[in-house]
Every structure is written in structure tokens, then in C-alpha cells.
Design a protein around this motif. Structure first.
Motif, PDB file in Angstrom:
ATOM      1  N   LEU A 104       0.822  -1.215   0.000  1.00  8.19           N
ATOM      2  CA  LEU A 104       0.000   0.000   0.000  1.00  8.19           C
ATOM      3  C   LEU A 104       0.853   1.261   0.000  1.00  8.19           C
ATOM      4  N   ALA A 105       2.159   1.107   0.229  1.00 10.85           N
ATOM      5  CA  ALA A 105       3.082   2.246   0.235  1.00 10.85           C
ATOM      6  C   ALA A 105       4.424   1.794  -0.333  1.00 10.85           C
ATOM      7  N   PRO A 106       5.146   2.694  -1.024  1.00  9.32           N
ATOM      8  CA  PRO A 106       6.421   2.311  -1.636  1.00  9.32           C
ATOM      9  C   PRO A 106       7.565   2.118  -0.642  1.00  9.32           C
ATOM     10  N   SER A 148      -8.678   6.104  -3.493  1.00  9.26           N
ATOM     11  CA  SER A 148      -8.291   6.696  -4.779  1.00  9.26           C
ATOM     12  C   SER A 148      -6.947   7.423  -4.728  1.00  9.26           C
ATOM     13  N   LEU A 149      -6.283   7.419  -3.571  1.00 10.52           N
ATOM     14  CA  LEU A 149      -4.984   8.110  -3.451  1.00 10.52           C
ATOM     15  C   LEU A 149      -3.984   7.541  -4.458  1.00 10.52           C
ATOM     16  N   GLU A 150      -3.311   8.444  -5.142  1.00  9.55           N
ATOM     17  CA  GLU A 150      -2.378   8.039  -6.208  1.00  9.55           C
ATOM     18  C   GLU A 150      -1.228   7.188  -5.674  1.00  9.55           C
ATOM     19  N   VAL A 151      -0.694   7.549  -4.508  1.00  9.83           N
ATOM     20  CA  VAL A 151       0.447   6.817  -3.933  1.00  9.83           C
ATOM     21  C   VAL A 151       0.069   5.356  -3.661  1.00  9.83           C
ATOM     22  N   ILE A 152      -1.161   5.128  -3.224  1.00 11.04           N
ATOM     23  CA  ILE A 152      -1.613   3.764  -2.939  1.00 11.04           C
ATOM     24  C   ILE A 152      -1.802   2.976  -4.230  1.00 11.04           C
ATOM     25  N   GLN A 153      -2.453   3.588  -5.211  1.00 15.06           N
ATOM     26  CA  GLN A 153      -2.700   2.912  -6.491  1.00 15.06           C
ATOM     27  C   GLN A 153      -1.397   2.530  -7.189  1.00 15.06           C
ATOM     28  N   ASN A 154      -0.426   3.428  -7.169  1.00 12.28           N
ATOM     29  CA  ASN A 154       0.881   3.158  -7.813  1.00 12.28           C
ATOM     30  C   ASN A 154       1.637   2.040  -7.099  1.00 12.28           C
ATOM     31  N   SER A 155       1.560   2.027  -5.768  1.00 10.61           N
ATOM     32  CA  SER A 155       2.288   1.020  -4.991  1.00 10.61           C
ATOM     33  C   SER A 155       1.695  -0.370  -5.176  1.00 10.61           C
ATOM     34  N   ALA A 169      -6.560  -6.957  -3.888  1.00 12.18           N
ATOM     35  CA  ALA A 169      -6.234  -5.682  -4.549  1.00 12.18           C
ATOM     36  C   ALA A 169      -7.473  -4.860  -4.896  1.00 12.18           C
ATOM     37  N   LYS A 170      -8.619  -5.528  -5.098  1.00  9.13           N
ATOM     38  CA  LYS A 170      -9.846  -4.793  -5.455  1.00  9.13           C
ATOM     39  C   LYS A 170     -10.373  -3.973  -4.286  1.00  9.13           C
ATOM     40  N   SER A 171     -10.436  -4.621  -3.112  1.00 13.16           N
ATOM     41  CA  SER A 171     -10.968  -3.917  -1.938  1.00 13.16           C
ATOM     42  C   SER A 171      -9.872  -3.248  -1.108  1.00 13.16           C
ATOM     43  N   LEU A 172      -8.601  -3.445  -1.520  1.00 14.62           N
ATOM     44  CA  LEU A 172      -7.433  -2.921  -0.792  1.00 14.62           C
ATOM     45  C   LEU A 172      -7.471  -3.344   0.681  1.00 14.62           C
ATOM     46  N   THR A 173      -7.700  -4.639   0.865  1.00 15.03           N
ATOM     47  CA  THR A 173      -7.786  -5.218   2.210  1.00 15.03           C
ATOM     48  C   THR A 173      -6.779  -6.354   2.346  1.00 15.03           C
TER      49      THR A 173
END
Length: 200
Positions: A104-106, A148-155, A169-173
Motif C-alpha cells: 500500500l506504500a512504496p 483513490s490516493l495516487e500513492v496507494i494505487q501506484n504502490s 487488490a480490489k478492496s485494498l484489504t
């Protein structure tokens, strides 16, 4: 908020490995910091020096300060099993580290910021304490408004998978399945040196 805010590449060069993740500056200058760099004749480290260096490396890798690290070591020494392995498992069970491992984070620093800015939930409740110790069975997720945060989507797009974590990955859980075995943890750490240092 206790955290290291100094120059990161300098620390990575001191230990000779990119402990904070990919670093272009480290790749350019992968020799010790200082005016003379490689030219300086470095004295051979004593046994104590080697142990201290390993402890400092782990502290910087996981983003802890001395007192936090000492308290975690004492907690690990009260647990059953090997102290060194217990310590690594506790470090891996921190909320900021789990957020990083889930992808969820780089970096761990970015993961810490996501937690402190209330973007992460633990078992359905917002948790803003990066040092929270997660137990097997706990569910870590991204808040609905933060998905929808860009940093999360990219990571998430470039995340590695780990056997002790389950991630949707769909529910980010993500779910913490079990404590990781030492051989599964990719960090280059010799935890026995830390045990020897604190045993003196």
C-alpha cells in the motif's frame, strides 16, 4: 512523533546497502560517506562495533529510535523461542511495516505517513499508531475515502507478495495470516549479533 528525519542516502552508504529501498544516489556512490570515501583506510571493526552496526542498521531499516527498539527487544526476550527471531517477528508485525509489505506504500516511511494521516483501518477501526503490533487474524485495509490516493494505487501495482499475508487488490484489504518464519523475511539481518550486544 519519534522518527528519523536526517539524510537517508548517507545512512545507506554507511551500511553499504540500500536499507531505505531503491535509491539512485546510493547506486551512484555506493561507498562510505565522508570527504575521502573509499580512499580512507578504515580500521577493522571490533566485535562490539560489528554488533552495534547491525543493531543500528535494523533500527534505521524499520524506522525506530533507540528506546522503542530496546522496549521491543525486551518484549521479544520475554516471549518463548529464540530472542532474535522473536524480535524480527515483532518488527514485521508493526502496523506501518504490514502496510508496506501489503504494497500500500512504496517505503516504510510512506507507510508510516499513511497510518498517521488516518488512511488505514485495523479490524474496521481507524488506527493512526504506526507502532501497533498486529496479531495473526487481524485485517488491515485502506479507508473508503482514501482508496483513490495516487500513492496507494501506484504502490499496489508493483507490490511483492508474501506468504504470511493475504491481500485483495480490489478492496485494498489485507489479512495477517501468521507470524513469518525467519527464512521468509527478505531483510539482510543477522539478528544474533543484536542478541549478543544486548546480552553484555
Amino acid at each position: 512523533m519519534a522518527r528519523y528525519t536526517g539524510p537517508r542516502t548517507k545512512i545507506a552508504r554507511k551500511f553499504g546497502e540500500p536499507i531505505f529501498g531503491t535509491d539512485k544516489d546510493f547506486e551512484k556512490r555506493n561507498y562510505p560517506p565522508g570527504q575521502h570515501g573509499l580512499a580512507r583506510k578504515r580500521k577493522k571493526l571490533s566485535e562490539y562495533g560489528v554488533q552495534l552496526k547491525e543493531k543500528q542498521k535494523v533500527k534505521y531499516t524499520y524506522g525506530l529510535l533507540e528506546r522503542q527498539f530496546r522496549n521491543l527487544y525486551e518484549k521479544a526476550s520475554r516471549m518463548k523461542g529464540q530472542k532474535g527471531e522473536n524480535l524480527i517477528q515483532l518488527l514485521e508485525s508493526r502496523l506501518d511495516n504490514i502496510v508496506y509489505r501489503l504494497g500500500l506504500a512504496p517505503t516504510r516511511a510512506a507507510a508510516r505517513q499513511l497510518v498517521t494521516h488516518c488512511h488505514i483501518t485495523l479490524n474496521g477501526e481507524v488506527c493512526n499508531i504506526p507502532s501497533s503490533i498486529i496479531k495473526p487474524g487481524d485485517v488491515v485495509a485502506v479507508r473508503e475515502r482514501s482508496k483513490s490516493l495516487e500513492v496507494i494505487q501506484n504502490s499496489v501495482a508493483s507490490a511483492a507478495k508474501y506468504s504470511w499475508l493475504e491481500f485483495d487488490a480490489k478492496s485494498l484489504t489485507g489479512k495477517y495470516l501468521n507470524y513469518p518464519v525467519r527464512t521468509e523475511i527478505p531483510e539482510n539481518i543477522t539478528e544474533q549479533l543484536i542478541v549478543e550486544l544486548y546480552s553484555k
